[in-house]
Design a protein around this motif. Structure first.
Motif, PDB file in Angstrom:
ATOM      1  N   PHE A 119       0.836  -1.211   0.000  1.00 55.42           N
ATOM      2  CA  PHE A 119       0.000   0.000   0.000  1.00 55.42           C
ATOM      3  C   PHE A 119       0.870   1.260   0.000  1.00 55.42           C
ATOM      4  CE2 PHE A 119      -3.448  -2.489   2.533  1.00 55.42           C
ATOM      5  CZ  PHE A 119      -3.760  -3.210   1.394  1.00 55.42           C
ATOM      6  N   VAL A 120       1.948   1.240   0.792  1.00 53.18           N
ATOM      7  CA  VAL A 120       2.835   2.407   0.872  1.00 53.18           C
ATOM      8  C   VAL A 120       3.557   2.620  -0.466  1.00 53.18           C
ATOM      9  CG1 VAL A 120       4.928   3.326   1.956  1.00 53.18           C
ATOM     10  CG2 VAL A 120       3.144   2.304   3.363  1.00 53.18           C
ATOM     11  N   CYS A 121       4.100   1.544  -1.021  1.00 58.68           N
ATOM     12  CA  CYS A 121       4.775   1.654  -2.318  1.00 58.68           C
ATOM     13  C   CYS A 121       3.812   2.137  -3.392  1.00 58.68           C
ATOM     14  CB  CYS A 121       5.375   0.309  -2.714  1.00 58.68           C
ATOM     15  SG  CYS A 121       6.805  -0.188  -1.729  1.00 58.68           S
ATOM     16  N   ASN A 122       2.588   1.614  -3.366  1.00 59.61           N
ATOM     17  CA  ASN A 122       1.576   2.069  -4.320  1.00 59.61           C
ATOM     18  C   ASN A 122       1.334   3.566  -4.190  1.00 59.61           C
ATOM     19  OD1 ASN A 122       1.221  -0.525  -5.257  1.00 59.61           O
ATOM     20  ND2 ASN A 122      -0.676  -0.908  -4.145  1.00 59.61           N
ATOM     21  N   ALA A 123       1.184   4.031  -2.940  1.00 58.58           N
ATOM     22  CA  ALA A 123       0.906   5.454  -2.708  1.00 58.58           C
ATOM     23  C   ALA A 123       2.074   6.327  -3.154  1.00 58.58           C
ATOM     24  CB  ALA A 123       0.598   5.686  -1.227  1.00 58.58           C
ATOM     25  N   LEU A 177       5.136   9.054  -9.534  1.00 54.53           N
ATOM     26  CA  LEU A 177       5.222   8.601 -10.924  1.00 54.53           C
ATOM     27  C   LEU A 177       3.842   8.361 -11.532  1.00 54.53           C
ATOM     28  CD1 LEU A 177       8.138   6.003 -10.546  1.00 54.53           C
ATOM     29  CD2 LEU A 177       8.304   8.338 -11.420  1.00 54.53           C
ATOM     30  N   GLY A 178       2.834   9.040 -10.977  1.00 59.31           N
ATOM     31  CA  GLY A 178       1.468   8.813 -11.446  1.00 59.31           C
ATOM     32  C   GLY A 178       1.261   9.118 -12.912  1.00 59.31           C
ATOM     33  N   ASN A 179       2.108   9.962 -13.501  1.00 60.87           N
ATOM     34  CA  ASN A 179       1.985  10.301 -14.915  1.00 60.87           C
ATOM     35  C   ASN A 179       2.701   9.310 -15.831  1.00 60.87           C
ATOM     36  OD1 ASN A 179       0.469  12.631 -14.364  1.00 60.87           O
ATOM     37  ND2 ASN A 179       2.335  13.838 -14.011  1.00 60.87           N
ATOM     38  N   ASP A 180       3.514   8.434 -15.230  1.00 64.08           N
ATOM     39  CA  ASP A 180       4.187   7.397 -16.013  1.00 64.08           C
ATOM     40  C   ASP A 180       3.190   6.276 -16.294  1.00 64.08           C
ATOM     41  OD1 ASP A 180       5.699   5.246 -16.968  1.00 64.08           O
ATOM     42  OD2 ASP A 180       7.419   5.732 -15.703  1.00 64.08           O
ATOM     43  N   PRO A 181       2.927   5.985 -17.563  1.00 68.51           N
ATOM     44  CA  PRO A 181       1.922   4.951 -17.881  1.00 68.51           C
ATOM     45  C   PRO A 181       2.297   3.558 -17.390  1.00 68.51           C
ATOM     46  CG  PRO A 181       3.137   5.587 -19.855  1.00 68.51           C
ATOM     47  CD  PRO A 181       3.506   6.570 -18.786  1.00 68.51           C
ATOM     48  N   HIS A 182       3.588   3.346 -17.108  1.00 68.78           N
ATOM     49  CA  HIS A 182       4.041   2.022 -16.673  1.00 68.78           C
ATOM     50  C   HIS A 182       4.272   1.947 -15.169  1.00 68.78           C
ATOM     51  CE1 HIS A 182       4.454   0.739 -20.822  1.00 68.78           C
ATOM     52  NE2 HIS A 182       5.195   1.811 -21.078  1.00 68.78           N
ATOM     53  N   SER A 201     -11.503  10.707  -3.626  1.00 63.46           N
ATOM     54  CA  SER A 201     -10.984  10.637  -4.989  1.00 63.46           C
ATOM     55  C   SER A 201     -10.073   9.414  -5.110  1.00 63.46           C
ATOM     56  CB  SER A 201     -10.183  11.898  -5.319  1.00 63.46           C
ATOM     57  OG  SER A 201      -9.004  11.957  -4.532  1.00 63.46           O
ATOM     58  N   THR A 202      -9.697   9.055  -6.349  1.00 66.65           N
ATOM     59  CA  THR A 202      -8.871   7.864  -6.553  1.00 66.65           C
ATOM     60  C   THR A 202      -7.529   7.975  -5.835  1.00 66.65           C
ATOM     61  OG1 THR A 202      -9.891   7.439  -8.706  1.00 66.65           O
ATOM     62  CG2 THR A 202      -7.759   6.393  -8.279  1.00 66.65           C
ATOM     63  N   GLN A 203      -6.834   9.131  -6.022  1.00 74.29           N
ATOM     64  CA  GLN A 203      -5.536   9.300  -5.374  1.00 74.29           C
ATOM     65  C   GLN A 203      -5.674   9.353  -3.856  1.00 74.29           C
ATOM     66  OE1 GLN A 203      -2.839  12.981  -5.579  1.00 74.29           O
ATOM     67  NE2 GLN A 203      -1.904  11.640  -7.114  1.00 74.29           N
ATOM     68  N   ALA A 204      -6.713  10.043  -3.368  1.00 76.79           N
ATOM     69  CA  ALA A 204      -6.948  10.109  -1.917  1.00 76.79           C
ATOM     70  C   ALA A 204      -7.272   8.728  -1.357  1.00 76.79           C
ATOM     71  CB  ALA A 204      -8.086  11.077  -1.613  1.00 76.79           C
ATOM     72  N   SER A 205      -7.976   7.910  -2.137  1.00 78.40           N
ATOM     73  CA  SER A 205      -8.309   6.551  -1.692  1.00 78.40           C
ATOM     74  C   SER A 205      -7.058   5.689  -1.543  1.00 78.40           C
ATOM     75  CB  SER A 205      -9.271   5.889  -2.688  1.00 78.40           C
ATOM     76  OG  SER A 205     -10.492   6.586  -2.765  1.00 78.40           O
ATOM     77  N   ILE A 206      -6.120   5.807  -2.520  1.00 83.89           N
ATOM     78  CA  ILE A 206      -4.882   5.038  -2.460  1.00 83.89           C
ATOM     79  C   ILE A 206      -4.068   5.445  -1.237  1.00 83.89           C
ATOM     80  CG2 ILE A 206      -2.674   4.617  -3.616  1.00 83.89           C
ATOM     81  CD1 ILE A 206      -4.122   4.849  -6.291  1.00 83.89           C
ATOM     82  N   ILE A 207      -4.006   6.755  -0.968  1.00 81.85           N
ATOM     83  CA  ILE A 207      -3.256   7.241   0.192  1.00 81.85           C
ATOM     84  C   ILE A 207      -3.944   6.831   1.494  1.00 81.85           C
ATOM     85  CG2 ILE A 207      -2.467   9.312   1.406  1.00 81.85           C
ATOM     86  CD1 ILE A 207      -2.196  10.632  -1.383  1.00 81.85           C
ATOM     87  N   ALA A 208      -5.286   7.018   1.564  1.00 77.60           N
ATOM     88  CA  ALA A 208      -6.031   6.678   2.783  1.00 77.60           C
ATOM     89  C   ALA A 208      -5.957   5.183   3.078  1.00 77.60           C
ATOM     90  CB  ALA A 208      -7.487   7.112   2.644  1.00 77.60           C
ATOM     91  N   ASN A 209      -5.848   4.377   2.030  1.00 72.63           N
ATOM     92  CA  ASN A 209      -5.812   2.928   2.212  1.00 72.63           C
ATOM     93  C   ASN A 209      -4.566   2.475   2.963  1.00 72.63           C
ATOM     94  OD1 ASN A 209      -7.153   0.356   1.613  1.00 72.63           O
ATOM     95  ND2 ASN A 209      -5.360  -0.071   0.359  1.00 72.63           N
ATOM     96  N   THR A 210      -3.510   3.308   2.961  1.00 71.32           N
ATOM     97  CA  THR A 210      -2.308   2.944   3.730  1.00 71.32           C
ATOM     98  C   THR A 210      -2.614   2.865   5.226  1.00 71.32           C
ATOM     99  OG1 THR A 210      -1.589   5.259   3.937  1.00 71.32           O
ATOM    100  CG2 THR A 210      -0.778   4.020   2.032  1.00 71.32           C
ATOM    101  N   LEU A 211      -3.651   3.604   5.672  1.00 73.32           N
ATOM    102  CA  LEU A 211      -4.036   3.539   7.084  1.00 73.32           C
ATOM    103  C   LEU A 211      -4.559   2.151   7.438  1.00 73.32           C
ATOM    104  CD1 LEU A 211      -4.298   5.036   9.753  1.00 73.32           C
ATOM    105  CD2 LEU A 211      -6.564   5.821   9.033  1.00 73.32           C
ATOM    106  N   ASN A 212      -5.284   1.517   6.496  1.00 80.77           N
ATOM    107  CA  ASN A 212      -5.734   0.139   6.712  1.00 80.77           C
ATOM    108  C   ASN A 212      -4.537  -0.798   6.861  1.00 80.77           C
ATOM    109  OD1 ASN A 212      -8.532   0.572   6.649  1.00 80.77           O
ATOM    110  ND2 ASN A 212      -8.589   0.491   4.414  1.00 80.77           N
TER     111      ASN A 212
END
Length: 480
Positions: free
Chosen positions: A159-163, A169-174, A293-304
């Protein structure tokens, strides 16, 4: 002085074994958690162009592979050894992770995720078994639950690495490829680390390598007396089971064996039908649907993920002092309460500005009970219940149900969310939670502070007592 030296050496050896072997749990956690954040990026049209049904298949195919890995992994570990099997799984982890990160299409992704699932399922059976057989009774709970701690740590790291990667690198398609490739690193540690670890002394004795088994057990017990006493108990137990040397599925018809397997299957189903992995696999989706939002969800999910790590650490501390069965009852009561509150909040607060924060707080509340009182106990109590000669087959069957239940949840959860919403979905989990409390109260045994051989004797004696009572009752009825 010599006894103190042996004690310190034994503890150091056990610590090394625990740390290295549980890298299998870290891989288990990272591989099941990383898809949570990688999925939105790999689904884009310029990448794998996944439809909603394809997304469900990408998530769930790993779990189908894990079911196969769990079923076969136990038998392979019985035949070739626990250590050898973990080394082979590390190789599969590495190549499958690289394959996923390089996948050029949806179909290649399915194949590589399936093989990754085989490694995950094999590790979920073999690592707890290896740790249970290496550890002395007084610290077995802590050693086995270290694997659960590493699983949730792996999920948290995912989750942390994803965030981090999503923000930087959110603009990198890969970017999703980088998320998936990271998993290859702990696979190297597991492979080279296990090459230096000993084989399970119980497996060595069972395989007829008596002197090797005694040599290993002397290195991991703090006194010579304890080592010899446990070694003799292992040998006595193997002799007692000599009538069932060649274990097959037909042996499950033996009453006391059947009771163990059915209890394990029941626990496997109830633990995961509470919906824990709907949060671990689709946490970002749940938070996004609640209003983030999608980005906020990814960041908030690190709390889980952080909650899971802290909760497992607390659970490991508690289980040294609290009985296993009591912890599970408290855990199921807490998770069922959390599910009820999510249902009520979804009915009354949906659309409110505070609704996403309430859902986040309640998923944290749910995971606090799940990961402290249920998850660690389940992975500890399962190998404790199953006798040594049945452990590979029995663990394989029970963990098969773990992964099949997870597969079904991963496949249908998006559909349930779409058709009946958060309130309907979590109401179903809540009802199942009530039955989980009842099942634990009636069927789950207490295993804390008992040797594996003592636990087996109690299962055997339970069925003798039941048969004796039934025979006495039948005689009384016939007399009347």
């Amino acid at each position: 002085m010599e006894q103190t030296s042996q004690s310190g050496s034994a503890l150091a050896n056990l610590r090394k074994i625990m740390i290295i072997a549980t890298f299998g749990g870290l891989l288990f956690g990272y591989d099941t958690g990383v898809i949570n954040g990688a999925l939105p990026f790999m689904s884009r049209p310029e990448q794998l162009n996944l439809t909603p049904s394809h997304e469900g298949m990408v998530v769930s195919i790993l779990l189908l592979g894990a079911a196969l890995g769990a079923l076969c992994g136990g038998r392979i570990a019985d035949h070739y050894g626990r250590r050898s099997n973990i080394i082979a799984l590390a190789v599969i982890f590495c190549f499958a992770a690289i394959g996923c990160s390089l996948a050029p299409s949806f179909h290649v992704m399915l194949v590589t995720r399936f093989f990754l699932g085989i490694a995950v399922g094999g590790a979920s059976v073999t690592v707890p078994t290896y740790l249970a057989e290496m550890s002395p009774a007084e610290i077995r709970g802590r050693m086995v639950t270290q694997n659960e701690f590493m699983i949730v740590t792996g999920q948290f790291l995912a989750f942390v690495c994803n965030a981090i990667l999503a923000v930087t690198l959110g603009n990198d398609p890969h970017v999703w490829r980088y998320m998936l490739a990271i998993c290859a690193l702990p696979a190297f540690v597991l492979f080279f680390g296990m090459l230096r670890m000993p084989e399970s002394p119980r497996w060595l004795v069972m395989a007829g390598r008596i002197s090797d088994g005694l040599s290993v057990i002397r290195k991991i017990r703090n006194t010579e007396e304890k080592a010899i006493a446990e070694f003799n108990e292992i040998q006595d137990n193997i002799k007692a089971q000599s009538a069932i040397v060649n274990i097959t599925f037909s042996d499950i018809t033996i009453p006391w064996v059947r009771r163990i397997i059915l209890t394990g299957i029941g626990l496997a189903c109830f633990v995961h039908l509470t919906g824990v992995n709907s949060i671990m696999y689709y946490g970002t989706t749940i938070l996004n649907q609640s209003g983030f939002s999608t980005q906020a969800s990814i960041i908030a999910n690190t709390l889980n993920g952080l909650t899971s790590v802290v909760a497992v650490a607390v659970g490991m501390h508690l289980m040294m002092r609290v009985r296993r069965r009591r912890m599970m009852l408290v855990g199921f009561t807490g998770t069922t309460t959390a599910l009820a509150l999510i249902t009520v909040a979804s009915m009354t607060l949906n659309g409110s500005p505070i609704f996403p924060y309430v859902i986040l707080a309640l998923t944290v509340f749910f995971l606090a009970f799940m990961q402290s009182c249920i998850g660690p106990i389940f992975w500890c109590i399962l190998p404790e219940m199953i006798p040594m000669r049945l452990r590979g087959l029995g663990m394989g069957i029970c963990v098969l149900f773990v992964w099949m239940v997870n597969f079904v949840i991963a496949l249908v959860f998006p559909v349930l969310l779409d058709k009946v919403g958060l309130e309907g979905t979590f109401m179903i989990f809540m009802v199942i939670g009530v039955f989980a409390v009842i099942f634990t109260k009636i069927f789950v045994p207490e295993t804390k502070g008992k040797s594996l051989e003592q636990i087996e004797r109690e299962f055997r004696n339970y069925n003798r007592e039941v048969s004796h009572k039934e025979g006495t009752l039948n005689m009384a009825n016939n007399h009347n």
